[in-house]
Design a protein around this motif. Sequence first.
Motif, PDB file in Angstrom:
ATOM      1  N   GLY A  61      40.036 -46.996 -47.177  1.00 17.64           N
ATOM      2  CA  GLY A  61      39.201 -45.730 -47.091  1.00 17.64           C
ATOM      3  C   GLY A  61      39.118 -45.172 -48.529  1.00 17.64           C
ATOM      4  N   GLU A  62      39.450 -46.214 -49.622  1.00 16.13           N
ATOM      5  CA  GLU A  62      39.621 -45.737 -50.967  1.00 16.13           C
ATOM      6  C   GLU A  62      38.311 -46.325 -51.679  1.00 16.13           C
ATOM      7  N   LEU A  63      37.864 -45.342 -52.597  1.00 17.75           N
ATOM      8  CA  LEU A  63      36.884 -45.539 -53.634  1.00 17.75           C
ATOM      9  C   LEU A  63      37.324 -45.821 -54.795  1.00 17.75           C
ATOM     10  N   LEU A  64      37.118 -47.164 -55.308  1.00 16.01           N
ATOM     11  CA  LEU A  64      38.162 -47.605 -56.336  1.00 16.01           C
ATOM     12  C   LEU A  64      36.873 -48.239 -57.494  1.00 16.01           C
ATOM     13  N   ALA A  65      37.223 -47.855 -58.856  1.00 15.74           N
ATOM     14  CA  ALA A  65      36.150 -48.210 -59.725  1.00 15.74           C
ATOM     15  C   ALA A  65      36.806 -49.145 -60.443  1.00 15.74           C
ATOM     16  N   LEU A  66      36.041 -50.329 -60.816  1.00 17.42           N
ATOM     17  CA  LEU A  66      36.549 -51.416 -61.834  1.00 17.42           C
ATOM     18  C   LEU A  66      35.742 -51.114 -62.954  1.00 17.42           C
ATOM     19  N   LEU A  67      36.371 -50.662 -64.121  1.00 13.53           N
ATOM     20  CA  LEU A  67      35.679 -50.401 -65.376  1.00 13.53           C
ATOM     21  C   LEU A  67      36.292 -51.178 -66.574  1.00 13.53           C
ATOM     22  N   GLY A  68      35.177 -51.415 -67.417  1.00 19.00           N
ATOM     23  CA  GLY A  68      35.408 -52.128 -68.484  1.00 19.00           C
ATOM     24  C   GLY A  68      34.131 -52.605 -69.247  1.00 19.00           C
ATOM     25  N   PRO A  69      34.352 -53.379 -70.335  1.00 23.35           N
ATOM     26  CA  PRO A  69      33.175 -53.627 -71.171  1.00 23.35           C
ATOM     27  C   PRO A  69      32.329 -55.014 -70.652  1.00 23.35           C
ATOM     28  N   SER A  70      31.324 -55.347 -71.108  1.00 24.37           N
ATOM     29  CA  SER A  70      30.749 -56.531 -70.500  1.00 24.37           C
ATOM     30  C   SER A  70      31.573 -57.563 -70.847  1.00 24.37           C
ATOM     31  N   GLU A 103      31.094 -42.140 -65.325  1.00 27.71           N
ATOM     32  CA  GLU A 103      30.703 -42.546 -63.893  1.00 27.71           C
ATOM     33  C   GLU A 103      32.049 -42.709 -63.192  1.00 27.71           C
ATOM     34  N   ALA A 104      32.867 -43.558 -63.656  1.00 29.48           N
ATOM     35  CA  ALA A 104      34.094 -43.935 -63.072  1.00 29.48           C
ATOM     36  C   ALA A 104      34.861 -42.743 -63.017  1.00 29.48           C
ATOM     37  N   LEU A 105      35.075 -42.033 -64.166  1.00 22.98           N
ATOM     38  CA  LEU A 105      36.049 -40.889 -63.851  1.00 22.98           C
ATOM     39  C   LEU A 105      35.616 -39.678 -62.858  1.00 22.98           C
ATOM     40  N   GLU A 106      34.606 -39.706 -62.762  1.00 17.60           N
ATOM     41  CA  GLU A 106      33.715 -38.627 -61.797  1.00 17.60           C
ATOM     42  C   GLU A 106      33.945 -38.917 -60.345  1.00 17.60           C
ATOM     43  N   VAL A 107      33.577 -40.400 -60.233  1.00 15.40           N
ATOM     44  CA  VAL A 107      33.333 -40.690 -58.744  1.00 15.40           C
ATOM     45  C   VAL A 107      34.479 -41.241 -58.027  1.00 15.40           C
ATOM     46  N   ALA A 108      35.273 -42.153 -58.887  1.00 16.32           N
ATOM     47  CA  ALA A 108      36.590 -42.904 -58.088  1.00 16.32           C
ATOM     48  C   ALA A 108      37.769 -42.292 -57.779  1.00 16.32           C
ATOM     49  N   ASP A 109      38.353 -42.595 -56.718  1.00 13.30           N
ATOM     50  CA  ASP A 109      39.832 -42.101 -56.383  1.00 13.30           C
ATOM     51  C   ASP A 109      40.699 -42.597 -57.165  1.00 13.30           C
ATOM     52  N   ARG A 110      40.479 -43.851 -57.498  1.00 14.59           N
ATOM     53  CA  ARG A 110      41.220 -44.605 -58.747  1.00 14.59           C
ATOM     54  C   ARG A 110      40.506 -45.323 -59.519  1.00 14.59           C
ATOM     55  N   VAL A 111      41.126 -45.792 -60.865  1.00 11.27           N
ATOM     56  CA  VAL A 111      40.014 -46.579 -61.562  1.00 11.27           C
ATOM     57  C   VAL A 111      41.150 -47.649 -62.190  1.00 11.27           C
ATOM     58  N   VAL A 112      40.433 -48.891 -62.068  1.00 10.15           N
ATOM     59  CA  VAL A 112      40.965 -50.245 -62.736  1.00 10.15           C
ATOM     60  C   VAL A 112      40.480 -50.458 -63.948  1.00 10.15           C
ATOM     61  N   VAL A 113      41.042 -50.375 -65.033  1.00 10.93           N
ATOM     62  CA  VAL A 113      40.470 -50.475 -66.455  1.00 10.93           C
ATOM     63  C   VAL A 113      40.692 -51.976 -66.778  1.00 10.93           C
ATOM     64  N   MET A 114      39.673 -52.760 -66.870  1.00 14.84           N
ATOM     65  CA  MET A 114      39.672 -54.196 -67.375  1.00 14.84           C
ATOM     66  C   MET A 114      39.435 -54.597 -68.731  1.00 14.84           C
ATOM     67  N   ASN A 115      40.094 -55.545 -69.297  1.00 17.72           N
ATOM     68  CA  ASN A 115      39.752 -56.260 -70.389  1.00 17.72           C
ATOM     69  C   ASN A 115      40.160 -57.475 -70.858  1.00 17.72           C
ATOM     70  N   SER A 136      47.243 -48.245 -72.919  1.00 21.62           N
ATOM     71  CA  SER A 136      47.145 -49.130 -74.004  1.00 21.62           C
ATOM     72  C   SER A 136      46.396 -48.438 -75.153  1.00 21.62           C
ATOM     73  N   GLN A 137      46.148 -49.020 -76.267  1.00 20.58           N
ATOM     74  CA  GLN A 137      45.175 -48.529 -77.321  1.00 20.58           C
ATOM     75  C   GLN A 137      43.693 -48.820 -76.818  1.00 20.58           C
ATOM     76  N   PHE A 138      43.713 -49.899 -76.015  1.00 24.10           N
ATOM     77  CA  PHE A 138      42.297 -50.257 -75.572  1.00 24.10           C
ATOM     78  C   PHE A 138      41.944 -49.104 -74.707  1.00 24.10           C
ATOM     79  N   VAL A 139      42.928 -48.778 -73.581  1.00 21.16           N
ATOM     80  CA  VAL A 139      42.503 -47.680 -72.740  1.00 21.16           C
ATOM     81  C   VAL A 139      41.941 -46.483 -73.239  1.00 21.16           C
ATOM     82  N   TYR A 140      42.750 -46.002 -74.412  1.00 23.32           N
ATOM     83  CA  TYR A 140      42.700 -44.989 -75.212  1.00 23.32           C
ATOM     84  C   TYR A 140      41.259 -44.918 -75.898  1.00 23.32           C
ATOM     85  N   GLN A 141      40.848 -46.075 -76.526  1.00 27.68           N
ATOM     86  CA  GLN A 141      39.617 -46.249 -77.157  1.00 27.68           C
ATOM     87  C   GLN A 141      38.247 -46.157 -76.084  1.00 27.68           C
ATOM     88  N   PHE A 142      38.592 -46.934 -75.108  1.00 27.68           N
ATOM     89  CA  PHE A 142      37.463 -47.120 -74.316  1.00 27.68           C
ATOM     90  C   PHE A 142      36.996 -45.940 -73.677  1.00 27.68           C
TER      91      PHE A 142
END
Length: 353
Positions: A28-37, A199-211, A230-236
């Motif tokens: 029942g979770e709405l999960l976002a996979l978030l990251g750059p191309s 979009e990820a921060l507004e919609v998701a229950d949890r966010v998975v930040v990928m790099n 991490s520094q990447f998450v902070y900047q992204f």
Amino acid sequence: MSIEIKGINKQFGTFTALNHINLDIQTGELLALLGPSGCGKTTLLRIIAGLETPDSGQILFHGEDTTDTHVRERQVGFVFQHYALFRHMTVFENVAFGLRVRPRKTRPSEAEIKRKVHELLGLVQLDWLADRYPAQLSGGQRQRIALARALAVEPKVLLLDEPFGALDTKVRKELRRWLRRLHDEMHITSVFVTHDQEEALEVADRVVVMNKGKIEQIGSPDTVYDQPASQFVYQFLGNVNLFHSRVQAGFAEIGEARWPAPDTHDGQAVAFVRPHDIDIDRTQVGNALPVVINHIRAIGPMVRLEMTLQDTQEIVEAEMPRDAYAGRQFKEGERVFIRPRQAKVFAKEDYAI
């Protein structure tokens, strides 16, 4: 339907798309996979769907290994960025398609198909468009029809790949609010891919930040934004200022200013500060740095100030609400003082742009 992703690896030639991915998605979770191309988020979504095969690792649906299960047997609904509607079919027939192509023994009756399709069109608030063709719809309407079609087969899992990426900003905002409400009504385990942080921060229950094929952080929207791992998450995740500094005895120093850095050993360091975490004063009060204001821009309800640090000539951005700025009326070319309210400090050798 819960999903367990265990040790997934995927190579395309010499390119590592996914590097030992482990992830549990709750029922029942709405999960976002978030990251750059190129970070691997779409590849991971396609592996969950069964559209791509991992080189190693397992995908479990509700504890059952489905790694080698065909996509038709996984009971997933898939929504693509570019709608993928059949142009020669009406809206009604597009939504009914998945029901009509079922094997004869599991295919619903015509009456049941009609009832189901109209129910779904009502759910996405487009029942009045049943007889129209995709070319007669707006982009937002087409995407809602694509979602209704995905839901028609009663999926246990809903997968969305950049579902609103082809839409303009206003429609995208309306649709993501609508998707959140729809999910709260239906509670289907859902995974959506996006490169849009808001979009990820507004919609998701949890966010998975990928790099670069790895997971940098998993957490609630508040956690990944307020406590980046991490520094990447902070900047992204949003705008950020970078200050080159030095850590001594548990404090990061930038000019005369000092911030606590209890987790960083002594030596060269970098400090990250969000633009909205910077106070601006005309007098030097406490932990403040002298700057010169270069540009002032009003953007909607916010005013953004671009400044140059007097000591290092580094560029700094600060933001404040328009009403707060109205009472201060800073001028371009004016010398003022900035004071970060909070900073995240990383050792220099751990930092990479």
